[in-house]
Design an enzyme around this catalytic site. Sequence first.
Site, PDB file in Angstrom:
ATOM      1  CE1 TYR A  84     149.869 -74.475  44.965  1.00 34.58           C
ATOM      2  CE2 TYR A  84     148.401 -75.604  46.495  1.00 34.58           C
ATOM      3  CZ  TYR A  84     149.549 -74.875  46.253  1.00 34.58           C
ATOM      4  OH  TYR A  84     150.377 -74.555  47.297  1.00 34.58           O
ATOM      5  CE  LYS A 109     145.234 -75.826  52.096  1.00 31.08           C
ATOM      6  NZ  LYS A 109     145.666 -76.309  50.769  1.00 31.08           N
ATOM      7  CE1 TYR A 158     152.005 -69.737  47.372  1.00 30.00           C
ATOM      8  CE2 TYR A 158     150.469 -69.349  49.167  1.00 30.00           C
ATOM      9  CZ  TYR A 158     151.143 -70.219  48.332  1.00 30.00           C
ATOM     10  OH  TYR A 158     150.953 -71.562  48.479  1.00 30.00           O
ATOM     11  CG  ASP A 174     146.050 -82.938  46.477  1.00 29.54           C
ATOM     12  OD1 ASP A 174     145.614 -82.903  47.652  1.00 29.54           O
ATOM     13  OD2 ASP A 174     146.903 -82.148  46.038  1.00 29.54           O
TER      14      ASP A 174
HETATM   15  C1  LIG Z   1     146.928 -76.565  50.045  1.00 33.17           C
HETATM   16  C2  LIG Z   1     147.045 -77.705  49.123  1.00 33.17           C
HETATM   17  C3  LIG Z   1     148.243 -78.431  49.010  1.00 33.17           C
HETATM   18  C4  LIG Z   1     149.484 -78.068  49.771  1.00 33.17           C
HETATM   19  O1  LIG Z   1     149.333 -78.168  51.139  1.00 33.17           O
HETATM   20  P1  LIG Z   1     150.347 -77.388  52.115  1.00 33.17           P
HETATM   21  O2  LIG Z   1     149.959 -77.840  53.475  1.00 33.17           O
HETATM   22  O3  LIG Z   1     150.119 -75.920  51.880  1.00 33.17           O
HETATM   23  O4  LIG Z   1     151.722 -77.801  51.727  1.00 33.17           O
HETATM   24  C5  LIG Z   1     148.261 -79.511  48.153  1.00 33.17           C
HETATM   25  N1  LIG Z   1     147.177 -79.856  47.431  1.00 33.17           N
HETATM   26  C6  LIG Z   1     146.020 -79.184  47.515  1.00 33.17           C
HETATM   27  C7  LIG Z   1     144.846 -79.635  46.715  1.00 33.17           C
HETATM   28  C8  LIG Z   1     145.926 -78.074  48.350  1.00 33.17           C
HETATM   29  O5  LIG Z   1     144.773 -77.383  48.417  1.00 33.17           O
END
Ligand SMILES: *Cc1c(COP(=O)(O)O)cnc(C)c1O
Length: 417
Positions: free
Chosen positions: A145, A268, A18, A239
Amino acid sequence: MADPRWLDEGLPHLWLPYAQMKSAPAPLPVVRTEGSRIFLADGRSLVDGTASWWTACHGYNHPYIREAVARQLERMPHVMFAGLAHEPAATLAARLAVLLPGDLDHVFFSDSGSVAVEIALKMAVQFWLNRGETRTKFLAFRGGYHGDTLGAMTVSDPEGGMHHRLAPVLPHHIIADLPRDESSVAAFERLMEREASSLAAIIVEPLVQGAGGMIFHEPEVLRSLRDAADRHDVLLIADEIFTGFGRTGTMFACNAAGIAPDIVTLSKALTGGTLALAATVANRRVFDGFRSDDAEAALMHGPTFMANPLACAAANASLDLFDNEPRLAQVAAIEAILKRDLAPCRALNGVADVRVKGAIGVVELDNIADIAALRRRFVDAGVWIRPFGNTIYLTPPFTIAEDELAMLTGAIRRVLS
Ligand SMILES: *Cc1c(COP(=O)(O)O)cnc(C)c1O
């Protein structure tokens, strides 16, 4: 103090995340981490307000996770996952199935959040294809996102999000407002009436839209999405890559609404911030949609490093820590402190909003004119806080000490005043 030689020699060859590489400030050289601290090459340490992009929920270098990974390293750092299986992955899959709500029982491992989202989208589309239905669209939400890969970008906010420059060349899906008030509920219902038969799935970040601006919504919104998905027979993807593993106050954000999605994505904090690992978990209905005498109905996916044993060992150790240490109580304590100690920011000039949910504290400004300067001031104050957009946020490790948390909130109050 001069930067270490490795940085001088390597930086010209690094393409940073970024970042506009023509003007991006040089990254800070880090030599080690411990607890809630990041140690820099010049001897300073920073209290981490981000838990390294929300991953390090037990703090850094937790001895219990370190030992589990070290033991696994001796036995088997990696082995392919086609035709072979291993204990760390099998154990982790079974544990996630127990932890997750409803009948989310079928775990597909991958190595990053974006890839977990790609797999979820692919599962949803093929679920309908396997039933003879071609459904090509997804419904996603403004402010959302879901990652940086091409498919994940198509369901992220195309305008407010960071990928707007690419929007013209990406396939278009339906981006709606979250149904959170009378008019958006009505608009959402009309949209569902019109589009449901072409929709493979609705995808949402439950309770908190993270990288899109740390925007919160009520559990009621999730219940209405579950309800709409059921009534119109569309799949629901949650997600939970940001919200999963306690961040919003419950183990998963969906727990707070008492709902279970059809597919959930995790990453994460899955390994406690130790190693790259992600999971896409499907419920029985979705999984059964791929069981067939037709070989072509199978999910054709298999990341090379899927279910990496080191990462699975770290994830199992992380789940042990959730079992054996009072993580959710720590989140509740952090929530109370953030509410108390960020509240004074409301009175400051240029502050548009202050909000807290679980171990997430947000101070939103009207405008951040010079984000690099603001980031530098936080480092000078001895904290690692990384504002983006108009948002200053704290997502500390759940194990952060009270005096360290006070350093984070104090730095925000001082830098803003
Ligand atoms: C960080 C994130 C992603 C992407 O994960 P990466 O491991 O960076 O590819 C997807 N969805 C959400 C809600 C996120 O916070």
